[in-house]
Structures are given as structure tokens and as C-alpha cells.
Design a protein around this motif. Structure first.
Motif, PDB file in Angstrom:
ATOM      1  N   PHE A  14      47.798  47.231 -36.719  1.00  0.00           N
ATOM      2  CA  PHE A  14      48.501  46.227 -37.509  1.00  0.00           C
ATOM      3  C   PHE A  14      49.746  46.835 -38.148  1.00  0.00           C
ATOM      4  O   PHE A  14      50.836  46.261 -38.077  1.00  0.00           O
ATOM      5  CB  PHE A  14      47.576  45.668 -38.589  1.00  0.00           C
ATOM      6  CG  PHE A  14      48.225  44.674 -39.511  1.00  0.00           C
ATOM      7  CD1 PHE A  14      48.415  43.365 -39.117  1.00  0.00           C
ATOM      8  CD2 PHE A  14      48.655  45.062 -40.781  1.00  0.00           C
ATOM      9  CE1 PHE A  14      49.023  42.446 -39.960  1.00  0.00           C
ATOM     10  CE2 PHE A  14      49.265  44.153 -41.628  1.00  0.00           C
ATOM     11  CZ  PHE A  14      49.438  42.838 -41.223  1.00  0.00           C
ATOM     12  N   ARG A  37      44.380  36.036 -38.537  1.00  0.00           N
ATOM     13  CA  ARG A  37      43.335  37.019 -38.883  1.00  0.00           C
ATOM     14  C   ARG A  37      41.961  36.385 -38.978  1.00  0.00           C
ATOM     15  O   ARG A  37      40.970  36.923 -38.450  1.00  0.00           O
ATOM     16  CB  ARG A  37      43.697  37.706 -40.203  1.00  0.00           C
ATOM     17  CG  ARG A  37      42.699  38.775 -40.660  1.00  0.00           C
ATOM     18  CD  ARG A  37      43.337  39.666 -41.697  1.00  0.00           C
ATOM     19  NE  ARG A  37      42.403  40.488 -42.416  1.00  0.00           N
ATOM     20  CZ  ARG A  37      41.830  41.607 -41.945  1.00  0.00           C
ATOM     21  NH1 ARG A  37      42.112  42.007 -40.726  1.00  0.00           N
ATOM     22  NH2 ARG A  37      41.011  42.309 -42.694  1.00  0.00           N
ATOM     23  N   TYR A  48      44.365  41.239 -35.933  1.00  0.00           N
ATOM     24  CA  TYR A  48      44.591  42.183 -37.040  1.00  0.00           C
ATOM     25  C   TYR A  48      43.314  42.903 -37.481  1.00  0.00           C
ATOM     26  O   TYR A  48      43.087  43.126 -38.664  1.00  0.00           O
ATOM     27  CB  TYR A  48      45.200  41.469 -38.253  1.00  0.00           C
ATOM     28  CG  TYR A  48      46.424  40.630 -37.983  1.00  0.00           C
ATOM     29  CD1 TYR A  48      47.279  40.904 -36.923  1.00  0.00           C
ATOM     30  CD2 TYR A  48      46.728  39.543 -38.797  1.00  0.00           C
ATOM     31  CE1 TYR A  48      48.404  40.130 -36.676  1.00  0.00           C
ATOM     32  CE2 TYR A  48      47.859  38.771 -38.568  1.00  0.00           C
ATOM     33  CZ  TYR A  48      48.678  39.069 -37.500  1.00  0.00           C
ATOM     34  OH  TYR A  48      49.795  38.294 -37.262  1.00  0.00           O
ATOM     35  N   TYR A  87      47.158  42.910 -46.564  1.00  0.00           N
ATOM     36  CA  TYR A  87      46.143  43.319 -45.588  1.00  0.00           C
ATOM     37  C   TYR A  87      45.127  44.266 -46.239  1.00  0.00           C
ATOM     38  O   TYR A  87      43.908  44.124 -46.045  1.00  0.00           O
ATOM     39  CB  TYR A  87      46.822  44.010 -44.412  1.00  0.00           C
ATOM     40  CG  TYR A  87      45.882  44.392 -43.287  1.00  0.00           C
ATOM     41  CD1 TYR A  87      45.659  43.519 -42.226  1.00  0.00           C
ATOM     42  CD2 TYR A  87      45.226  45.620 -43.275  1.00  0.00           C
ATOM     43  CE1 TYR A  87      44.807  43.866 -41.178  1.00  0.00           C
ATOM     44  CE2 TYR A  87      44.370  45.968 -42.244  1.00  0.00           C
ATOM     45  CZ  TYR A  87      44.162  45.093 -41.195  1.00  0.00           C
ATOM     46  OH  TYR A  87      43.307  45.431 -40.178  1.00  0.00           O
ATOM     47  N   LYS A 114      53.693  45.870 -37.213  1.00  0.00           N
ATOM     48  CA  LYS A 114      54.612  45.363 -38.225  1.00  0.00           C
ATOM     49  C   LYS A 114      55.808  46.295 -38.415  1.00  0.00           C
ATOM     50  O   LYS A 114      56.921  45.832 -38.701  1.00  0.00           O
ATOM     51  CB  LYS A 114      53.880  45.158 -39.562  1.00  0.00           C
ATOM     52  CG  LYS A 114      52.862  44.024 -39.532  1.00  0.00           C
ATOM     53  CD  LYS A 114      53.486  42.727 -39.061  1.00  0.00           C
ATOM     54  CE  LYS A 114      52.476  41.610 -38.900  1.00  0.00           C
ATOM     55  NZ  LYS A 114      53.052  40.405 -38.271  1.00  0.00           N
TER      56      LYS A 114
END
Length: 366
Positions: free
Chosen positions: A88, A76, A82, A156, A92
Motif C-alpha cells: 500500500f 479496503r 490494501y 491506514y 501510494k
């Protein structure tokens, strides 16, 4: 303005990841001899493998989460990945939750039902799915996929706040969350995610400060730090085992000491294996290591259920643990590699385990 660099191949992390997956396989190969496991009870007990498994437990999964945090910062902040929240989250989900559902339904569930797994024995397949798999309450080793997904998403979203608070304050808050994580619900691996969040952050801050860290601890200082972390992990583990769970204060104290034992062991193996990687450059081009690194995710997905098949037939047999453990290790390692090979030859099945259709390293911590 800093220009993001292309994502490269971190040799020290590759070696660390291979070590971590082999340790997980080894740990599961001896789990039947861990006194508190309770699923199968072997005819012959082994204090040696019980003690070794207790030691492995302090770093095998923290190390995986550590690698993920380390790589998150690298991807990142250094490689410019990301940037889009939706992409993102989708990536995932495809990478972690799709394999969780597919592997648990098509692989873990049938094997456990056929081997008379205790928790599933009074339920049909549909009931097991709703009670244990969909809720994440008992899907075996696949708990990791739910937990790391939640950690990725939460970190995140809260990364700007965490960075704004600064490393000392964030470290204390996240450590406190780890210590009381057992009080949170186990459904959807919420408690587990909170527990392991600390190690993701540890990997993140190690990569963030790696240049300064490497400068301060080089030469003899590095040897001293490696030695100190090696000794500290054992010392703290022994202390944690001596503390009882009689009351809230004892439980919290035990969890705190155990946490720092986890941290010490993760730092030790990171430093030791990074030092080996930097010193012995030939390892970085070793084909076997590169292969195991590429297959680490598949090994994790498929290795553990194979144990139940073998335990069903030998758990009550009079066989030496020193024969069982190495045999289990070889069988489940090569068995999972064989399953991975078959699946990756089929395009649909590749998608089901989250494998990329492009040629790149598909690793457990990506």
C-alpha cells in the motif's frame, strides 16, 4: 465469511470526480481576481469572481479529499484491497510522490522560473528545489499530492483505533485537529494534512453508513436534506466571514464555523450529484464524462502552471474578467489534456506521472 467483491465503477463518484476537477480548473481560472491571492494583481478587479472564488474554496479541495476517503472504504472494506502495508505504501509513493517530484521539477519549476514567479525570483533552480519543493513549502497546486499521501498513510495505520473509538468520538477529535491545524508546521504539508484529514474521514463514514443513510433519507427526506445542506453552506460561510481573528477564541470559532461550511458543501454536492447519477442513467455511459474522469489526475497535474504563462502577459492588460476567466478555463483544460496525451504516449513519462501501464481508470482520488 464475507467474500470481497471485485472493484467496480461507481457512477455517482465518477460524476462527482468530474465535477470536482472542472471546479478546480474553474477556480484556478479566476484566482487572479481573488483579492487575497497576491501573486499577480490584475488591472481590472472583479468583486463577482472574488466572491465566486471564495465560495468555490469551501468545497473544491474538501470534495477531492472526501472522494478519496469514500473510495478508501470501498476499496479496503468492500473489495478487499490494501491488505499489505508495504505494498500500500509503495503504491501510494509511486502514485503520488513520484509524480510530485517529477512534475514539480520538470514542469512547475521551469514555468515559474521563466514567468518570474515572485517567491522563486531571488533563488536559482537548485535553491528553489531545496527551499520550496523538497520541503513542500511552495510547489503550487502539487501540495495536494503530499497532503493526500500523508492522509492515506496515517489513516491506514490508525484506522483500527479510529473505528474502535467510534464515529462520534473520532469525528470530534478529528474536527478539533482541523480547527487547530494552523498551529502545526507547514513544512511537508503537515498542517494541511491535518486540516484536510476531516474530509477524508467524512467520505469514509458516508460510504460506511451509506445504506442506512440512503434508507433514512429517501424521497422527500432526501430533497429536504439536499436543500438544507445547500442553504447551510452559505449561511455558515457568511458567518465565518463575519468573525474576526482578533484573538484565539475568535480564530477557533471562525475555523469551527468554516469547517461545518466545508462539511455542508461536501455533503450537498455528494447528495445532489449522486441523485442526478441515479436518476439520469444515460449520464453513466456518457463518453465525455468517462473520458474526463479517466483524465482527472492528469488534468490536475498539468493545468495550474499554464495560468502563470498567460498571466505574465495579460495580468496588466485592460481585458474584461468575463472574457479572461472563460478563456483561461478552456485553454488550461484542453492544454492539460494535450500534455497528458503526449506524456501517455511515452512509456517512461507515464511512469513519471504515476500512470498505470494497465488499462484502467486513472483518477485523482485513487
Amino acid at each position: 465469511m464475507e467474500i470481497p467483491k471485485k472493484q467496480g465503477y461507481l457512477n455517482n463518484i465518477s460524476l462527482l470526480r468530474v465535477f470536482a476537477i472542472l471546479i478546480v480548473v474553474l477556480g484556478h481560472s479566476m484566482v487572479v481576481y481573488q483579492y487575497n491571492w497576491g501573486i499577480y494583481t490584475p488591472l481590472i478587479k472583479s468583486s463577482f469572481f472574488n466572491s465566486l472564488k471564495n465560495y468555490i474554496d469551501i468545497f473544491q479541495m474538501p470534495l477531492f479529499i472526501f472522494i478519496s476517503g469514500y473510495m478508501f472504504y470501498y476499496c479496503r472494506r468492500e473489495c478487499g484491497k490494501y491488505k499489505n502495508t508495504s505494498k500500500f505504501s509503495f503504491d501510494k509513493t509511486k502514485r503520488l510522490l513520484v509524480p510530485y517530484l517529477c512534475v514539480s521539477i520538470l514542469y512547475v519549476l521551469p514555468i515559474r522560473m521563466l514567468t518570474n514567479y515572485k517567491a522563486y525570483s531571488d533563488n536559482n533552480a537548485l535553491e528553489v528545489f531545496y527551499k520550496y519543493i523538497l520541503t513542500g513549502l511552495d510547489s503550487g497546486h502539487l501540495w495536494y499530492l503530499i497532503a493526500i499521501f500523508e492522509i492515506f498513510i496515517v489513516f491506514y495505520l490508525f484506522e483500527p483505533i479510529i473505528n474502535k473509538l467510534g464515529t462520534p468520538a473520532s469525528f470530534i477529535i478529528i474536527a478539533c485537529a482541523n480547527i487547530i491545524s494552523y498551529k502545526f508546521p507547514h513544512v511537508f504539508q503537515i498542517s494541511t494534512s491535518i486540516h484536510y484529514f476531516m474530509f477524508f474521514y467524512l467520505g469514509y463514514i458516508i460510504r460506511k453508513n451509506e445504506k442506512a443513510f440512503a434508507y433514512e433519507f429517501k424521497g422527500n427526506r432526501n430533497i429536504i436534506l439536499i436543500s438544507a445542506s445547500f442553504i447551510l453552506q452559505f449561511l455558515l460561510l457568511i458567518i465565518s466571514l463575519k468573525i474576526s481573528n482578533n484573538n484565539l477564541i475568535c480564530t477557533l470559532s471562525k475555523n469551527l464555523v468554516y469547517l461545518f461550511s466545508n462539511i455542508s458543501s461536501a455533503i450537498f454536492y455528494f447528495l445532489a450529484l449522486s441523485t442526478i447519477s441515479f436518476k439520469y442513467k444515460s449520464l453513466n455511459s456518457n463518453k465525455i464524462l468517462k473520458f474526463l474522469d479517466k483524465e482527472s489526475y492528469a488534468i490536475y497535474l498539468f493545468h495550474s502552471p499554464l495560468i502563470y504563462i498567460m498571466l505574465k502577459y495579460i495580468a496588466n492588460k485592460n481585458i474584461s474578467p468575463f472574457i479572461v476567466v472563460p478563456s483561461f478555463f478552456v485553454i488550461i483544460l484542453f492544454g492539460s489534456l494535450g500534455i497528458s496525451y503526449i506524456i501517455k504516449k511515452t512509456q517512461i513519462l507515464k511512469f513519471m506521472i504515476g500512470a498505470s501501464t494497465t488499462k484502467k481508470h486513472s483518477t485523482i482520488s485513487s
